[in-house]
Design a protein around this motif. Structure first.
Motif, mmCIF file in Angstrom:
data_model
loop_
_atom_site.group_PDB
_atom_site.id
_atom_site.type_symbol
_atom_site.label_atom_id
_atom_site.label_comp_id
_atom_site.label_asym_id
_atom_site.label_seq_id
_atom_site.Cartn_x
_atom_site.Cartn_y
_atom_site.Cartn_z
ATOM 1 N N GLN A 33 37.992 -154.178 -65.105
ATOM 2 C CA GLN A 33 37.668 -152.749 -65.236
ATOM 3 C C GLN A 33 36.705 -152.498 -66.403
ATOM 4 N N VAL A 97 36.742 -146.409 -76.268
ATOM 5 C CA VAL A 97 38.042 -146.491 -75.584
ATOM 6 C C VAL A 97 38.001 -147.536 -74.470
ATOM 7 N N THR A 99 40.959 -149.110 -71.104
ATOM 8 C CA THR A 99 42.323 -149.291 -70.584
ATOM 9 C C THR A 99 42.307 -150.409 -69.542
ATOM 10 N N GLN A 104 45.306 -146.326 -66.862
ATOM 11 C CA GLN A 104 44.329 -145.315 -66.474
ATOM 12 C C GLN A 104 44.981 -144.200 -65.657
ATOM 13 N N GLY A 105 44.487 -142.978 -65.864
ATOM 14 C CA GLY A 105 44.919 -141.859 -65.027
ATOM 15 C C GLY A 105 46.144 -141.106 -65.517
ATOM 16 N N HIS A 106 46.563 -141.372 -66.770
ATOM 17 C CA HIS A 106 47.741 -140.684 -67.327
ATOM 18 C C HIS A 106 47.372 -139.662 -68.412
ATOM 19 N N GLY A 107 46.120 -139.679 -68.834
ATOM 20 C CA GLY A 107 45.725 -138.809 -69.950
ATOM 21 C C GLY A 107 45.982 -139.437 -71.314
ATOM 22 N N PHE A 108 46.395 -140.693 -71.360
ATOM 23 C CA PHE A 108 46.685 -141.341 -72.655
ATOM 24 C C PHE A 108 45.436 -141.388 -73.529
ATOM 25 N N VAL A 109 44.303 -141.731 -72.920
ATOM 26 C CA VAL A 109 43.075 -141.918 -73.690
ATOM 27 C C VAL A 109 42.604 -140.583 -74.268
ATOM 28 N N THR A 110 42.642 -139.544 -73.455
ATOM 29 C CA THR A 110 42.232 -138.224 -73.947
ATOM 30 C C THR A 110 43.070 -137.829 -75.160
ATOM 31 N N HIS A 132 29.399 -142.959 -76.976
ATOM 32 C CA HIS A 132 28.272 -143.571 -76.267
ATOM 33 C C HIS A 132 28.759 -144.121 -74.935
ATOM 34 N N ASN A 137 29.051 -143.823 -65.971
ATOM 35 C CA ASN A 137 30.475 -144.052 -66.236
ATOM 36 C C ASN A 137 31.206 -142.702 -66.252
ATOM 37 N N ARG A 139 34.260 -141.678 -65.587
ATOM 38 C CA ARG A 139 35.568 -141.532 -66.248
ATOM 39 C C ARG A 139 35.412 -141.430 -67.765
ATOM 40 N N SER A 140 34.465 -142.182 -68.311
ATOM 41 C CA SER A 140 34.222 -142.123 -69.747
ATOM 42 C C SER A 140 33.650 -140.751 -70.133
ATOM 43 N N ARG A 146 36.306 -133.586 -71.789
ATOM 44 C CA ARG A 146 37.649 -133.005 -71.906
ATOM 45 C C ARG A 146 38.019 -132.695 -73.359
#
Ligand SMILES: CC(C)(COP(=O)(O)OP(=O)(O)OC[C@H]1O[C@@H](n2cnc3c(N)ncnc32)[C@H](O)[C@@H]1OP(=O)(O)O)[C@@H](O)C(=O)NCCC(=O)NCCS
Length: 185
Positions: A33, A97, A99, A104-110, A132, A137, A139-140, A146
């Protein structure tokens, strides 16, 4: 120790050299990924490379020029975030960041990025945090958007990745912009 809760079952913690076995196992799960977009996993192609990555960030932390954090979901390391650059003197930093698929897809990174923004722009008083990414990309870019960053422009053919020159989209948020929106979360 030193954990910040980012959801009911996920935590943000420092990611350090002694955790190299856990980090390398995670990077193996994340590699496919991550490799598409950034060089982070490629630098940890074996256990020694993984140790070098962690040591490089430990050295940056000691010099106050960068720092690395992991995201643990149900006690498994599933991703993380970092300051690849942190310059308190000039008031600028960059946040990055990654994952593995399970993170991915849980909002952890945000949530983790908001914590790093708060530390850099409020606690440390920096003026500007950058992000950057390859403009493809999505998702990035969605994370940057967000958390309230602005897309400032694209540096064309900016760096070599996977054998091709890539464009780099620069997003950023300024201290007063973050101060105005931080209470929303
Ligand atoms: C970039 C990357 C870290 C983004 O991961 P992500 O999981 O999409 O980001 P977040 O943790 O912020 O999660 C957002 C997703 O969780 C969902 N979500 C669930 N609960 C959420 C919450 N409380 N808050 C925010 N989002 C939440 C969002 O709807 C979104 O899912 P969607 O895109 O399917 O709508 C990941 O795709 C990755 O590792 N990519 C490869 C490496 C990379 O590109 N790194 C960045 C280089 S610049």
């Amino acid at each position: 120790m030193f954990a910040i809760e980012i959801s009911d079952d996920a935590e943000l913690r420092p990611l350090e050299v002694w955790q190299v076995d856990e980090f390398f196992a995670h990077i193996q799960r994340a590699r496919k990924q991550v490799d598409r977009w950034i060089r982070f996993a490629a630098g940890a192609s074996d256990l020694n490379g993984a140790r070098d990555t962690l040591q490089r960030y430990a050295d940056r932390q000691a010099a106050d020029t960068g720092r690395l954090f992991g995201i643990w979901h149900q006690h498994v390391l599933v991703g993380g975030c970092m300051y690849p650059h942190f310059d308190a003197q000039s008031g600028n930093c960059e946040i990055g960041v990654w994952t593995e698929p399970a993170g991915q897809g849980h909002g952890f990174v945000t949530t983790a990025v908001r914590i790093l923004l708060d530390h850099a722009l409020i606690e440390r008083g920096l003026a500007r945090a950058e992000w950057h990414c390859d403009p493809r990309n999505e998702r990035s870019a969605a994370v940057a958007k967000r958390v309230g960053m602005t897309a400032e422009g694209i540096l064309r053919s900016s760096y070599l990745h996977n054998g091709e020159r890539q464009d780099m989209q620069v997003w950023a948020i300024l201290q007063d912009e973050w101060a105005a929106i931080r209470d929303e979360w």
